[in-house]
Design a protein around this motif. Structure first.
Motif, PDB file in Angstrom:
ATOM      1  N   ASP A   1       1.341  -1.301  -0.358  1.00  0.00           N
ATOM      2  CA  ASP A   1      -0.025  -0.002  -0.245  1.00  0.00           C
ATOM      3  C   ASP A   1       0.953   1.442  -0.647  1.00  0.00           C
ATOM      4  O   ASP A   1       1.364   1.866   0.744  1.00  0.00           O
ATOM      5  CB  ASP A   1      -1.235  -0.158   1.607  1.00  0.00           C
ATOM      6  CG  ASP A   1      -1.974   1.385   1.391  1.00  0.00           C
ATOM      7  OD1 ASP A   1      -1.843   2.027   0.715  1.00  0.00           O
ATOM      8  OD2 ASP A   1      -2.930   1.321   2.188  1.00  0.00           O
ATOM      9  N   ASP A   2       1.137   1.667  -1.298  1.00  0.00           N
ATOM     10  CA  ASP A   2       1.767   3.020  -1.141  1.00  0.00           C
ATOM     11  C   ASP A   2       1.229   3.865  -0.138  1.00  0.00           C
ATOM     12  O   ASP A   2       1.989   5.676   0.150  1.00  0.00           O
ATOM     13  CB  ASP A   2       2.092   3.156  -2.896  1.00  0.00           C
ATOM     14  CG  ASP A   2       2.549   2.464  -3.349  1.00  0.00           C
ATOM     15  OD1 ASP A   2       3.243   1.918  -2.895  1.00  0.00           O
ATOM     16  OD2 ASP A   2       2.628   2.479  -4.810  1.00  0.00           O
ATOM     17  N   ASN A   3      -0.139   4.010  -0.103  1.00  0.00           N
ATOM     18  CA  ASN A   3      -0.066   5.728   0.871  1.00  0.00           C
ATOM     19  C   ASN A   3      -0.222   4.770   2.046  1.00  0.00           C
ATOM     20  O   ASN A   3      -0.392   6.756   3.720  1.00  0.00           O
ATOM     21  CB  ASN A   3      -1.427   5.278   0.751  1.00  0.00           C
ATOM     22  CG  ASN A   3      -2.318   6.161  -0.572  1.00  0.00           C
ATOM     23  OD1 ASN A   3      -2.040   6.707  -1.121  1.00  0.00           O
ATOM     24  ND2 ASN A   3      -3.374   4.691  -1.229  1.00  0.00           N
ATOM     25  N   LYS A   4       0.665   4.076   2.554  1.00  0.00           N
ATOM     26  CA  LYS A   4       1.105   3.557   4.656  1.00  0.00           C
ATOM     27  C   LYS A   4       2.717   4.160   4.202  1.00  0.00           C
ATOM     28  O   LYS A   4       3.028   3.619   3.373  1.00  0.00           O
ATOM     29  CB  LYS A   4       0.342   3.082   4.558  1.00  0.00           C
ATOM     30  CG  LYS A   4      -0.639   2.235   4.329  1.00  0.00           C
ATOM     31  CD  LYS A   4      -1.233   2.662   5.786  1.00  0.00           C
ATOM     32  CE  LYS A   4      -2.594   1.859   6.184  1.00  0.00           C
ATOM     33  NZ  LYS A   4      -3.740   2.424   7.001  1.00  0.00           N
ATOM     34  N   LYS A   5       2.478   5.056   5.044  1.00  0.00           N
ATOM     35  CA  LYS A   5       4.353   4.644   5.706  1.00  0.00           C
ATOM     36  C   LYS A   5       5.090   3.842   5.529  1.00  0.00           C
ATOM     37  O   LYS A   5       6.381   4.292   4.614  1.00  0.00           O
ATOM     38  CB  LYS A   5       4.121   5.585   6.815  1.00  0.00           C
ATOM     39  CG  LYS A   5       5.401   6.817   6.976  1.00  0.00           C
ATOM     40  CD  LYS A   5       5.396   8.041   8.502  1.00  0.00           C
ATOM     41  CE  LYS A   5       6.748   7.282   8.864  1.00  0.00           C
ATOM     42  NZ  LYS A   5       6.771   7.586  10.373  1.00  0.00           N
TER      43      LYS A   5
ATOM     44  N   LEU B   1      -2.352  -4.263   6.813  1.00  0.00           N
ATOM     45  CA  LEU B   1      -2.899  -5.833   6.705  1.00  0.00           C
ATOM     46  C   LEU B   1      -4.238  -6.049   6.620  1.00  0.00           C
ATOM     47  O   LEU B   1      -5.261  -5.495   6.661  1.00  0.00           O
ATOM     48  CB  LEU B   1      -2.970  -5.986   8.327  1.00  0.00           C
ATOM     49  CG  LEU B   1      -1.122  -5.900   9.157  1.00  0.00           C
ATOM     50  CD1 LEU B   1      -1.788  -5.858  10.161  1.00  0.00           C
ATOM     51  CD2 LEU B   1      -0.328  -7.028   7.963  1.00  0.00           C
ATOM     52  N   VAL B   2      -5.027  -7.232   5.502  1.00  0.00           N
ATOM     53  CA  VAL B   2      -5.879  -7.812   5.284  1.00  0.00           C
ATOM     54  C   VAL B   2      -5.845  -9.038   5.413  1.00  0.00           C
ATOM     55  O   VAL B   2      -5.014  -9.613   6.181  1.00  0.00           O
ATOM     56  CB  VAL B   2      -5.774  -7.363   3.743  1.00  0.00           C
ATOM     57  CG1 VAL B   2      -5.921  -5.517   3.501  1.00  0.00           C
ATOM     58  CG2 VAL B   2      -4.841  -8.371   2.970  1.00  0.00           C
ATOM     59  N   GLY B   3      -7.221  -9.388   5.794  1.00  0.00           N
ATOM     60  CA  GLY B   3      -7.309 -11.128   6.022  1.00  0.00           C
ATOM     61  C   GLY B   3      -7.444 -11.768   4.884  1.00  0.00           C
ATOM     62  O   GLY B   3      -7.347 -11.228   3.846  1.00  0.00           O
ATOM     63  N   ASP B   4      -8.204 -12.850   5.724  1.00  0.00           N
ATOM     64  CA  ASP B   4      -8.090 -13.679   4.743  1.00  0.00           C
ATOM     65  C   ASP B   4      -9.453 -13.826   3.503  1.00  0.00           C
ATOM     66  O   ASP B   4     -10.086 -14.654   2.416  1.00  0.00           O
ATOM     67  CB  ASP B   4      -8.365 -15.540   4.983  1.00  0.00           C
ATOM     68  CG  ASP B   4      -6.649 -15.879   5.638  1.00  0.00           C
ATOM     69  OD1 ASP B   4      -5.881 -14.706   5.117  1.00  0.00           O
ATOM     70  OD2 ASP B   4      -7.030 -16.435   6.407  1.00  0.00           O
TER      71      ASP B   4
END
Ligand code: NAD
Length: 293
Positions: free
Chosen positions: A239-243, A248-251
């Protein structure tokens, strides 16, 4: 739709546990003592161990962190385990997974004194769980049961589909939910990578437990209206928007399923905090000799 908030529930249990520790110490006992062995510098493992130590501090447990380099030999690691087995002040300990490839997980699990196995991975504890005896339940399934129970999720007679058959999540979860009890009394289908038609199985589920490790694997068209969804997966996606460059994502594809389900755990903030909480509940049980004398 109910969000099953693992952070909020964990905070509540933390307060309860803090009170129980205070009482224990006031009565002249020592505080429960949890140790963690961390091998190497895997960032996710470091963050899990840091969370566990912070939790210990918050509830008044003593904690010890044993750090070892990734090139530690299996024999050296077993020596460290032996040291913790022999240390009477330590009530319980964990060996943070994953371990480097040259170390045999099975040998390590077997070296842990089952009376200190607060992660509930040792065959003695696993066997006792399967028999329905009191035991250190594996931390993630224990955390999920605690969450279901405290949120009043009715499992009796429900059809539960577990996705993933790992020894630490999927398989024990399937055993625990099919057992006589509450939570329990489910009819359980345990699915895995060789299941022919996962979608067909999932569409029959009143309760879904997803523990696969594939980001957003379960979509809206795979879930029955009104199902309860417990998402165990913790996956890093770019995620380029995060530093940090990731999130994190789930299943489970949360946005895709959220309007269909009756309850769902978010990722992060669902099962993760409950796993740490369950580890602490097991450590308290170890300190008070609730399972083994
Ligand atoms: P694992 O990696 O040991 O095994 C994955 C399981 O998924 C296997 O049993 C496999 O058969 C199954 N699987 C793989 N591909 C599949 C497919 N296409 N369809 C159906 N099943 C498939 O599993 P694990 O250690 O239980 O971890 C699963 C996930 O849960 C990971 O994301 C892990 O990070 C996460 N996890 C989270 C917590 C927590 O506290 N939230 C705790 C443990 C694990």
């Amino acid at each position: 739709m109910t969000i099953l908030d693992g952070n909020a529930l964990s905070s509540k249990i933390k307060e309860e546990l803090k009170g129980r520790v205070e009482k224990l110490v006031t009565e002249g006992n020592k505080a429960p003592h949890l140790a963690a062995i961390l091998v190497g510098d895997n960032p996710a493992s470091q963050s899990y161990v840091t969370n566990k130590i912070k939790f210990c501090e918050a509830v008044g447990f003593t904690s010890t962190l044993v750090r070892k380099p990734a090139n530690i030999s299996e024999e050296e690691l077993i020596d460290v385990i032996q040291m913790l087995n022999d240390d009477d002040d330590i009530d319980g300990y964990i060996v943070q997974l994953p371990l480097p490839g040259h170390i045999n997980d099975e040998k390590i699990t077997l070296a842990i004194d089952y009376r200190k196995d607060v992660d509930g991975f040792h065959p003695m504890n696993f066997g006792r769980m399967a028999e329905g005896m009191t035991t250190f339940l594996p931390a993630t399934p224990y955390g999920i049961l605690e969450m279901m129970s405290r949120y009043g999720i009715d499992t009796d007679g429900k059809h539960c589909v577990v996705v993933g058959r790992s020894n630490i999540v999927g398989t024990p979860m399937s055993i625990l939910l099919s057992r006589k009890g509450n939570p329990g009394n489910c009819t359980v289908t345990l699915t895995h990578s060789r299941t022919r038609d996962i979608k067909e199985e999932l569409l029959r589920a009143d309760i879904i437990i997803a523990a696969i490790g594939i980001p957003n694997f379960i979509k809206g068209d795979m879930v029955k209206e009104g199902a309860v969804v417990i998402d165990v997966g913790i996956n890093r996606v770019t995620d380029d928007n995060k530093k940090s460059g990731y999130r994190l994502v789930g299943d489970v594809d949360f946005d895709d399923v959220k309007d269909k389900v009756s309850a769902i755990t978010p990722v992060p903030g669902g099962v993760g905090p409950m796993t740490v909480t369950a580890l602490m509940l097991n450590t308290f049980k170890a300190a008070t000799k609730e399972i083994y004398r």
